[in-house]
Design a protein around this motif. Structure first.
Motif, PDB file in Angstrom:
ATOM      1  N   THR A 164       0.830  -1.201   0.000  1.00 21.13           N
ATOM      2  CA  THR A 164       0.000   0.000   0.000  1.00 21.13           C
ATOM      3  C   THR A 164       0.865   1.252   0.000  1.00 21.13           C
ATOM      4  OG1 THR A 164      -1.752  -1.159   1.206  1.00 21.13           O
ATOM      5  CG2 THR A 164      -1.836   1.250   1.195  1.00 21.13           C
ATOM      6  N   VAL A 165       0.468   2.199  -0.809  1.00 21.32           N
ATOM      7  CA  VAL A 165       1.074   3.528  -0.826  1.00 21.32           C
ATOM      8  C   VAL A 165       0.042   4.506  -0.278  1.00 21.32           C
ATOM      9  CG1 VAL A 165       1.899   5.392  -2.313  1.00 21.32           C
ATOM     10  CG2 VAL A 165       2.666   3.044  -2.709  1.00 21.32           C
ATOM     11  N   TYR A 166       0.486   5.385   0.604  1.00 20.86           N
ATOM     12  CA  TYR A 166      -0.400   6.347   1.242  1.00 20.86           C
ATOM     13  C   TYR A 166      -0.054   7.769   0.793  1.00 20.86           C
ATOM     14  CZ  TYR A 166      -1.355   2.457   4.376  1.00 20.86           C
ATOM     15  OH  TYR A 166      -1.710   1.236   4.890  1.00 20.86           O
ATOM     16  N   LEU A 167      -1.057   8.608   0.765  1.00 23.51           N
ATOM     17  CA  LEU A 167      -0.865  10.039   0.566  1.00 23.51           C
ATOM     18  C   LEU A 167      -1.560  10.758   1.709  1.00 23.51           C
ATOM     19  CD1 LEU A 167       0.215  12.330  -1.277  1.00 23.51           C
ATOM     20  CD2 LEU A 167      -2.095  12.434  -2.256  1.00 23.51           C
ATOM     21  N   GLN A 168      -0.764  11.315   2.605  1.00 17.83           N
ATOM     22  CA  GLN A 168      -1.280  12.107   3.717  1.00 17.83           C
ATOM     23  C   GLN A 168      -1.323  13.562   3.280  1.00 17.83           C
ATOM     24  OE1 GLN A 168      -2.266  11.157   6.927  1.00 17.83           O
ATOM     25  NE2 GLN A 168      -2.804  13.294   7.316  1.00 17.83           N
ATOM     26  N   MET A 169      -2.500  14.137   3.347  1.00 10.94           N
ATOM     27  CA  MET A 169      -2.675  15.532   2.952  1.00 10.94           C
ATOM     28  C   MET A 169      -3.132  16.326   4.167  1.00 10.94           C
ATOM     29  SD  MET A 169      -2.192  16.048  -0.413  1.00 10.94           S
ATOM     30  CE  MET A 169      -3.243  17.427  -0.821  1.00 10.94           C
ATOM     31  N   ASP A 170      -2.377  17.349   4.521  1.00 13.17           N
ATOM     32  CA  ASP A 170      -2.691  18.207   5.668  1.00 13.17           C
ATOM     33  C   ASP A 170      -2.956  19.635   5.195  1.00 13.17           C
ATOM     34  OD1 ASP A 170      -0.053  16.412   7.204  1.00 13.17           O
ATOM     35  OD2 ASP A 170      -2.193  16.080   7.547  1.00 13.17           O
ATOM     36  N   SER A 171      -3.489  20.433   6.106  1.00 14.48           N
ATOM     37  CA  SER A 171      -3.795  21.849   5.801  1.00 14.48           C
ATOM     38  C   SER A 171      -4.521  21.966   4.465  1.00 14.48           C
ATOM     39  CB  SER A 171      -2.496  22.671   5.775  1.00 14.48           C
ATOM     40  OG  SER A 171      -1.820  22.573   7.006  1.00 14.48           O
ATOM     41  N   LEU A 172      -5.549  21.153   4.301  1.00 15.64           N
ATOM     42  CA  LEU A 172      -6.255  21.110   3.028  1.00 15.64           C
ATOM     43  C   LEU A 172      -6.944  22.428   2.716  1.00 15.64           C
ATOM     44  CD1 LEU A 172      -7.612  17.491   3.330  1.00 15.64           C
ATOM     45  CD2 LEU A 172      -6.266  18.343   1.408  1.00 15.64           C
ATOM     46  N   LYS A 173      -6.979  22.743   1.430  1.00 19.06           N
ATOM     47  CA  LYS A 173      -7.596  23.965   0.932  1.00 19.06           C
ATOM     48  C   LYS A 173      -8.709  23.603  -0.049  1.00 19.06           C
ATOM     49  CE  LYS A 173      -2.950  25.989   0.746  1.00 19.06           C
ATOM     50  NZ  LYS A 173      -1.943  26.615  -0.149  1.00 19.06           N
ATOM     51  N   PRO A 174      -9.649  24.501  -0.261  1.00 16.16           N
ATOM     52  CA  PRO A 174     -10.680  24.218  -1.288  1.00 16.16           C
ATOM     53  C   PRO A 174     -10.079  23.901  -2.662  1.00 16.16           C
ATOM     54  CG  PRO A 174     -11.382  26.033   0.097  1.00 16.16           C
ATOM     55  CD  PRO A 174      -9.980  25.699   0.524  1.00 16.16           C
ATOM     56  N   ASP A 175      -8.930  24.484  -2.974  1.00 15.94           N
ATOM     57  CA  ASP A 175      -8.275  24.204  -4.262  1.00 15.94           C
ATOM     58  C   ASP A 175      -7.767  22.771  -4.362  1.00 15.94           C
ATOM     59  OD1 ASP A 175      -6.700  27.464  -4.867  1.00 15.94           O
ATOM     60  OD2 ASP A 175      -8.741  26.711  -5.193  1.00 15.94           O
ATOM     61  N   ASP A 176      -7.738  22.038  -3.258  1.00 15.16           N
ATOM     62  CA  ASP A 176      -7.333  20.631  -3.299  1.00 15.16           C
ATOM     63  C   ASP A 176      -8.474  19.729  -3.728  1.00 15.16           C
ATOM     64  OD1 ASP A 176      -5.452  21.298  -0.334  1.00 15.16           O
ATOM     65  OD2 ASP A 176      -4.642  21.014  -2.361  1.00 15.16           O
ATOM     66  N   THR A 177      -9.671  20.282  -3.879  1.00 11.10           N
ATOM     67  CA  THR A 177     -10.819  19.492  -4.314  1.00 11.10           C
ATOM     68  C   THR A 177     -10.581  18.943  -5.714  1.00 11.10           C
ATOM     69  OG1 THR A 177     -12.381  20.740  -2.955  1.00 11.10           O
ATOM     70  CG2 THR A 177     -13.282  19.572  -4.860  1.00 11.10           C
ATOM     71  N   ALA A 178     -10.686  17.617  -5.853  1.00  7.40           N
ATOM     72  CA  ALA A 178     -10.424  16.957  -7.132  1.00  7.40           C
ATOM     73  C   ALA A 178     -10.697  15.463  -6.969  1.00  7.40           C
ATOM     74  CB  ALA A 178      -8.983  17.167  -7.570  1.00  7.40           C
ATOM     75  N   VAL A 179     -10.663  14.756  -8.086  1.00  7.17           N
ATOM     76  CA  VAL A 179     -10.589  13.293  -8.041  1.00  7.17           C
ATOM     77  C   VAL A 179      -9.114  12.929  -8.012  1.00  7.17           C
ATOM     78  CG1 VAL A 179     -11.130  11.125  -9.182  1.00  7.17           C
ATOM     79  CG2 VAL A 179     -12.753  13.028  -9.283  1.00  7.17           C
ATOM     80  N   TYR A 180      -8.737  12.139  -7.033  1.00  8.75           N
ATOM     81  CA  TYR A 180      -7.353  11.728  -6.862  1.00  8.75           C
ATOM     82  C   TYR A 180      -7.178  10.315  -7.408  1.00  8.75           C
ATOM     83  CZ  TYR A 180      -6.267  15.812  -4.074  1.00  8.75           C
ATOM     84  OH  TYR A 180      -6.034  17.101  -3.658  1.00  8.75           O
ATOM     85  N   TYR A 181      -6.169  10.158  -8.262  1.00  8.78           N
ATOM     86  CA  TYR A 181      -5.889   8.879  -8.894  1.00  8.78           C
ATOM     87  C   TYR A 181      -4.514   8.368  -8.473  1.00  8.78           C
ATOM     88  CZ  TYR A 181      -9.674  10.097 -12.116  1.00  8.78           C
ATOM     89  OH  TYR A 181     -10.877  10.448 -12.664  1.00  8.78           O
ATOM     90  N   CYS A 182      -4.435   7.082  -8.291  1.00  8.94           N
ATOM     91  CA  CYS A 182      -3.177   6.395  -8.049  1.00  8.94           C
ATOM     92  C   CYS A 182      -2.753   5.747  -9.372  1.00  8.94           C
ATOM     93  CB  CYS A 182      -3.402   5.339  -6.971  1.00  8.94           C
ATOM     94  SG  CYS A 182      -1.966   4.388  -6.548  1.00  8.94           S
ATOM     95  N   ALA A 183      -1.460   5.812  -9.680  1.00  5.37           N
ATOM     96  CA  ALA A 183      -0.954   5.234 -10.917  1.00  5.37           C
ATOM     97  C   ALA A 183       0.378   4.552 -10.648  1.00  5.37           C
ATOM     98  CB  ALA A 183      -0.784   6.320 -11.982  1.00  5.37           C
ATOM     99  N   ALA A 184       0.728   3.613 -11.502  1.00  9.22           N
ATOM    100  CA  ALA A 184       1.985   2.885 -11.324  1.00  9.22           C
ATOM    101  C   ALA A 184       2.670   2.699 -12.665  1.00  9.22           C
ATOM    102  CB  ALA A 184       1.730   1.528 -10.672  1.00  9.22           C
ATOM    103  N   GLY A 185       3.997   2.657 -12.594  1.00 12.36           N
ATOM    104  CA  GLY A 185       4.788   2.413 -13.788  1.00 12.36           C
ATOM    105  C   GLY A 185       6.089   1.734 -13.406  1.00 12.36           C
TER     106      GLY A 185
END
Length: 122
Positions: free
Chosen positions: A78-99
């Motif tokens: 598992t890979v995690y993304l911890q996001m702090d101090s979130l802003k309205p501009d962070d609103t989006a669909v978040y995708y995980c990708a691998a290569g």
């Protein structure tokens, strides 16, 4: 074939935190790049963060630097993304990708998850 499943999205107030998870299929987990991207409808996809699973080397996009932490738990695939101090501009669909390449930034990722919505309200 690498399969990825994201989870952890949701709605949060500005200033809050979220942790997104990306479960990476087991048998090809070792030594690859895993990245988080985000996209707002009608806008270009934006790179958020990358991690190289071989040694944990991480990179971050300018818009999240200092507020995001990408990490891995190798045994949990598992890979995690911890996001702090979130802003309205962070609103989006978040995708995980691998290569299966290195380095991780500026590459065309072949394998993608289904995405998870993050909504930050002011």
């Amino acid at each position: 074939q690498v399969q990825l499943v994201e989870s952890g999205g949701g709605s949060v107030q500005a200033g809050g935190s979220l942790r997104l998870s990306c479960l990476v299929s087991e048998y090809t987990y070792s030594k690859k790049c895993v990245a988080w991207f985000r996209q707002v409808p009608g806008e270009e996809r934006e790179g958020v963060a990358t991690i190289y699973t071989g040694d944990g080397t991480a990179t971050y996009g300018d818009s999240v630097k200092g507020r995001a932490t990408i990490s891995q738990v190798y045994d949990n695939n598992t890979v995690y993304l911890q996001m702090d101090s979130l802003k309205p501009d962070d609103t989006a669909v978040y995708y995980c990708a691998a290569g299966i390449f290195y380095p991780c930034r500026g590459r065309e990722y072949r394998y993608w998850g289904q995405g998870t919505q993050v909504t930050v309200s002011s």
